[in-house]
Design a protein around this motif. Structure first.
Motif, PDB file in Angstrom:
ATOM      1  N   GLU A 254       0.832  -1.210   0.000  1.00  0.00           N
ATOM      2  CA  GLU A 254       0.000   0.000   0.000  1.00  0.00           C
ATOM      3  C   GLU A 254       0.859   1.249   0.000  1.00  0.00           C
ATOM      4  O   GLU A 254       0.597   2.213  -0.718  1.00  0.00           O
ATOM      5  N   TRP A 255       1.935   1.210   0.817  1.00  0.00           N
ATOM      6  CA  TRP A 255       2.845   2.355   0.822  1.00  0.00           C
ATOM      7  C   TRP A 255       3.467   2.541  -0.564  1.00  0.00           C
ATOM      8  O   TRP A 255       3.485   3.650  -1.114  1.00  0.00           O
ATOM      9  N   SER A 259       2.744   5.703  -2.772  1.00  0.00           N
ATOM     10  CA  SER A 259       3.851   6.631  -2.941  1.00  0.00           C
ATOM     11  C   SER A 259       4.159   6.857  -4.427  1.00  0.00           C
ATOM     12  O   SER A 259       4.438   7.981  -4.859  1.00  0.00           O
ATOM     13  N   LEU A 260       4.095   5.794  -5.236  1.00  0.00           N
ATOM     14  CA  LEU A 260       4.361   5.949  -6.675  1.00  0.00           C
ATOM     15  C   LEU A 260       3.251   6.740  -7.355  1.00  0.00           C
ATOM     16  O   LEU A 260       3.508   7.563  -8.238  1.00  0.00           O
ATOM     17  N   ARG A 261       2.014   6.496  -6.926  1.00  0.00           N
ATOM     18  CA  ARG A 261       0.890   7.259  -7.485  1.00  0.00           C
ATOM     19  C   ARG A 261       1.028   8.751  -7.188  1.00  0.00           C
ATOM     20  O   ARG A 261       0.823   9.601  -8.052  1.00  0.00           O
ATOM     21  N   GLN A 262       1.402   9.025  -5.947  1.00  0.00           N
ATOM     22  CA  GLN A 262       1.562  10.422  -5.555  1.00  0.00           C
ATOM     23  C   GLN A 262       2.696  11.071  -6.359  1.00  0.00           C
ATOM     24  O   GLN A 262       2.568  12.184  -6.865  1.00  0.00           O
ATOM     25  N   ALA A 263       3.796  10.356  -6.497  1.00  0.00           N
ATOM     26  CA  ALA A 263       4.939  10.884  -7.243  1.00  0.00           C
ATOM     27  C   ALA A 263       4.555  11.167  -8.693  1.00  0.00           C
ATOM     28  O   ALA A 263       4.909  12.202  -9.262  1.00  0.00           O
ATOM     29  N   ALA A 275      15.225   8.526  -6.105  1.00  0.00           N
ATOM     30  CA  ALA A 275      16.009   9.236  -5.096  1.00  0.00           C
ATOM     31  C   ALA A 275      15.231   9.475  -3.808  1.00  0.00           C
ATOM     32  O   ALA A 275      15.798   9.913  -2.811  1.00  0.00           O
ATOM     33  N   ARG A 276      13.911   9.211  -3.822  1.00  0.00           N
ATOM     34  CA  ARG A 276      13.122   9.478  -2.606  1.00  0.00           C
ATOM     35  C   ARG A 276      13.529   8.531  -1.486  1.00  0.00           C
ATOM     36  O   ARG A 276      13.695   7.329  -1.717  1.00  0.00           O
ATOM     37  N   PRO A 277      13.694   9.054  -0.266  1.00  0.00           N
ATOM     38  CA  PRO A 277      14.096   8.178   0.843  1.00  0.00           C
ATOM     39  C   PRO A 277      12.965   7.245   1.260  1.00  0.00           C
ATOM     40  O   PRO A 277      11.790   7.582   1.118  1.00  0.00           O
ATOM     41  N   LEU A 278      13.348   6.080   1.772  1.00  0.00           N
ATOM     42  CA  LEU A 278      12.348   5.153   2.301  1.00  0.00           C
ATOM     43  C   LEU A 278      11.839   5.684   3.635  1.00  0.00           C
ATOM     44  O   LEU A 278      12.584   6.328   4.369  1.00  0.00           O
ATOM     45  N   PRO A 279      10.594   5.394   3.973  1.00  0.00           N
ATOM     46  CA  PRO A 279      10.082   5.793   5.299  1.00  0.00           C
ATOM     47  C   PRO A 279      10.912   5.123   6.407  1.00  0.00           C
ATOM     48  O   PRO A 279      11.461   4.042   6.209  1.00  0.00           O
ATOM     49  N   GLU A 280      10.941   5.803   7.540  1.00  0.00           N
ATOM     50  CA  GLU A 280      11.733   5.337   8.683  1.00  0.00           C
ATOM     51  C   GLU A 280      11.434   3.876   9.033  1.00  0.00           C
ATOM     52  O   GLU A 280      12.343   3.105   9.354  1.00  0.00           O
ATOM     53  N   ARG A 281      10.174   3.467   8.923  1.00  0.00           N
ATOM     54  CA  ARG A 281       9.812   2.122   9.377  1.00  0.00           C
ATOM     55  C   ARG A 281      10.395   1.022   8.495  1.00  0.00           C
ATOM     56  O   ARG A 281      10.369  -0.143   8.865  1.00  0.00           O
ATOM     57  N   TYR A 292      12.897  -1.588  -3.504  1.00  0.00           N
ATOM     58  CA  TYR A 292      12.230  -0.338  -3.879  1.00  0.00           C
ATOM     59  C   TYR A 292      12.687   0.105  -5.271  1.00  0.00           C
ATOM     60  O   TYR A 292      11.871   0.437  -6.133  1.00  0.00           O
ATOM     61  N   ARG A 293      14.021   0.070  -5.477  1.00  0.00           N
ATOM     62  CA  ARG A 293      14.559   0.463  -6.799  1.00  0.00           C
ATOM     63  C   ARG A 293      13.945  -0.388  -7.903  1.00  0.00           C
ATOM     64  O   ARG A 293      13.525   0.129  -8.937  1.00  0.00           O
ATOM     65  N   ARG A 294      13.916  -1.708  -7.687  1.00  0.00           N
ATOM     66  CA  ARG A 294      13.352  -2.579  -8.722  1.00  0.00           C
ATOM     67  C   ARG A 294      11.871  -2.285  -8.934  1.00  0.00           C
ATOM     68  O   ARG A 294      11.398  -2.228 -10.059  1.00  0.00           O
ATOM     69  N   SER A 295      11.163  -2.088  -7.821  1.00  0.00           N
ATOM     70  CA  SER A 295       9.716  -1.879  -7.942  1.00  0.00           C
ATOM     71  C   SER A 295       9.391  -0.588  -8.687  1.00  0.00           C
ATOM     72  O   SER A 295       8.396  -0.524  -9.409  1.00  0.00           O
ATOM     73  N   VAL A 296      10.223   0.434  -8.528  1.00  0.00           N
ATOM     74  CA  VAL A 296      10.007   1.674  -9.287  1.00  0.00           C
ATOM     75  C   VAL A 296      10.045   1.344 -10.782  1.00  0.00           C
ATOM     76  O   VAL A 296       9.185   1.770 -11.556  1.00  0.00           O
ATOM     77  N   GLY A 297      11.029   0.547 -11.174  1.00  0.00           N
ATOM     78  CA  GLY A 297      11.133   0.142 -12.583  1.00  0.00           C
ATOM     79  C   GLY A 297       9.943  -0.691 -13.035  1.00  0.00           C
ATOM     80  O   GLY A 297       9.445  -0.524 -14.142  1.00  0.00           O
TER      81      GLY A 297
END
Lengths: 314, 256
Positions: A254-255, A259-263, A275-281, A292-297
């Motif tokens: 969900e995050w 997050s990708l939709r918002q971006a 380049a966006r940082p991952l959330p603290e959790r 995360y990098r792979r999922s962006v692609g």
């Protein structure tokens, strides 16, 4: 100097451990007659040889049901040897939960028994299997020697499945890939969730359809809420006695999609999204930055196409 | 800011004082590519060039998907950029694209297919005719130019070929940004039985018809290209017109 020599010796001994190509598979009993080989929560490399996945087996009255065969021929063979140390009953069926390489490239070691999967998984292995195998040769090196793609031929369908006198139930779900099988063992209450569930390891998304995946998690969650499930075996990460890994997999998905939709709505380009940082959790979550990098692609192009489609072009 | 601009001018003047073709004064290729001299000869036609950190090329060090390597070229620190040429030393098709920022910033985001690990470079030609070369190394498993497009295995693109979707931002942090996506398989021609089929020209104009940016596009640009650029403090509609190497054209209006 002494310290350096010690460090070098340590390296040499580690290398020697890897060179014997022994996955050191030790079955973990998760319920009576149900065992899991728990892999590392890492990415494929030449040290782990691809042992980053959970596989397992159920000892039925007349024989053994294998759930996923691992990332290589060697793994499959060693898995079979480890099973033989637990029971002398024959393997009756080996199941591939989905068409990702760490779950089916051990099939060769089970080519003398029926290999079963959902129909879509057979198509996926037939069409993409070789490319997956090539990729694992590149990442895991000689651990892969001799590994070839074997496509399962027995088609499994949703519903009850009796094997060797044991009552199982096949759930035909999807979302992690186009077809994800989950297997429920009625007798023990063990649910093999495949890669629909990751535990303390960031989920992988090369074939993900997030909305479908979330719907499948709802199905699994409902099963756990119903009380019949005593043990949840995720595709990656530790075995669990409760639904927490389902919640955490859902939380990541969900995050990620939110997050990708918002971006995309904000107009960010791919490098900016990367380049966006991952959330603290997620800072301590294994392989989170790489996934995360792979999922962006994997996911951003589709999400971005939707976002741009909302513009006004005539 | 003014000091920086003056410094830049002084630097530029120093650069001009270096006679073209004398490698020692230009310094060595910062990316240490054995192909660089060939690149200078063939792609820059032996013209004057200088390695210049003001031309920024951003791409992942490790590109997971060789079919889709995100690239951001930013030469906005250079004055009066006429043309920017983007290429990869080790791609079977060297030239990726060329853009002319006629009334936009010298900035462009897009994605590229890489056949193997390679320097990814942008050469920005300023009004004095000198090429300013920047770049970065990208590691990748490769195969991006000899894998079939997704489009070549389905027929959806045939119905939607050259369909443009786009958005322009006129306020907020992305003010001045324009993003557009064009449906096209961008087949490289390097796969047996699939001929080269790619976008080759795209021009963006403002409402009055004034050209903002002109692009010359080659095969290595990824399937269904997405471009990100800045048109600056202009609002109003945009016009995007283009064609592919088979003569298919499009001409659309992007409303604000």
């Amino acid at each position: 100097m002494k310290r350096l020599i010690l460090a070098l010796l340590a390296c040499v001994s580690l290398a020697a451990r890897a060179d014997d190509f022994d996955y050191r598979l030790v079955p973990q009993a998760v319920a009576p007659d149900v065992y899991v080989f728990v892999g590392k929560t890492e990415d494929f490399d030449t040290r782990n040889g691809g042992n980053i996945v959970n596989t397992g087996f159920i000892v039925a009255p007349q024989g053994v049901v294998v759930v996923d065969t691992g990332p290589s021929l060697r793994y499959g063979r060693q898995m079979r040897e480890a099973i033989a140390r637990v029971t002398d009953k024959p393997v009756l069926l080996a199941i591939n939960t989905h068409h990702h390489p760490d779950h089916f490239l051990g099939n060769q070691a089970f080519s003398d028994v029926p290999l079963g999967s959902l129909a879509e998984v057979q198509r996926g292995i037939a069409s993409e299997g070789n490319a997956f195998a090539e990729n694992l040769f590149r990442m895991s090196g000689d651990w892969m020697s001799g590994t070839e793609v074997v496509v399962p031929t027995r088609t499994l369908q949703a519903g009850p499945l009796e094997v060797g006198g044991r009552r199982l139930r096949v759930l035909a779900l999807d979302g992690h890939t186009g077809a994800d099988l989950a297997l429920f063992d009625e007798g023990s209450g063990v649910l093999f969730a495949g890669d629909l569930v990751f535990n303390d390891r960031a989920p992988t998304t090369p074939h993900a359809r997030v909305a479908r995946w979330l719907a499948s998690l709802d199905t699994l969650d409902a099963m756990l809420a119903g009380g019949g499930v005593k043990v949840l075996v995720p595709g990656h990460g530790a075995v669990s006695g409760n639904a927490a890994p389902i919640r955490r997999t859902r939380d990541w998905l969900e995050w990620l999609s939110g997050s990708l939709r918002q971006a995309a709505a904000e107009g960010l380009d791919m490098n900016e999204v990367l380049a966006r940082p991952l959330p603290e959790r997620y800072k301590a979550l294994p392989v989170a930055p790489a996934e995360y990098r792979r999922s962006v692609g994997h996911l951003l192009p589709g999400i971005e196409a939707e976002a741009l489609g909302a513009g006004h072009v005539h | 800011m003014r000091v920086a601009a003056m410094m830049a001018a002084v630097l530029a003047a120093t650069v001009l004082a270096v006679p073209a073709g004398r490698a020692a004064e230009r310094g060595a290729d910062p990316l240490g590519s054995p192909r660089w001299e060939d690149m200078a000869r063939s792609l820059l036609s032996g013209e004057a060039y200088v390695f210049d950190a003001r031309v920024k090329v951003e791409a992942p060090d490790l590109a997971e998907n060789p079919m889709l390597v995100p690239v951001t070229v930013d030469a906005t620190a250079l004055p009066d950029v006429k043309e920017v040429l983007v290429f990869a030393d080790f791609n079977p098709i060297l030239e990726i694209l060329r853009f002319h920022p006629e009334a936009t910033s010298a900035y462009l985001g897009f994605r590229v297919k890489l056949q193997q690990s390679s320097p990814l470079r942008a050469a920005a030609r300023t009004a004095d005719g000198v090429w300013h070369v920047g770049g970065t190394l990208v590691n990748t498993a490769g195969g991006g130019c000899t894998a079939p497009s997704v489009g070549s295995t389905s027929t959806e693109w045939q119905r939607r070929l050259n369909e443009v979707t786009a958005r322009a931002w006129s306020e907020g942090p992305m003010s001045g940004r324009v993003r557009l996506r064009i449906i096209h398989p961008m087949d490289t021609g390097l796969i047996a039985g699939i001929p080269a089929f790619h976008l080759e020209a795209l021009t963006l104009r403002d409402e009055a018809g004034t050209p903002l940016m002109r692009l010359e596009i080659s095969q290595p640009v990824s399937e269904n290209p997405v471009f990100t650029l800045y048109r600056g403090k202009r609002d109003g509609a945009l016009q995007a017109a283009g064609r592919d190497n088979n003569g298919n054209t499009f001409d659309v209006r992007i409303a604000p």
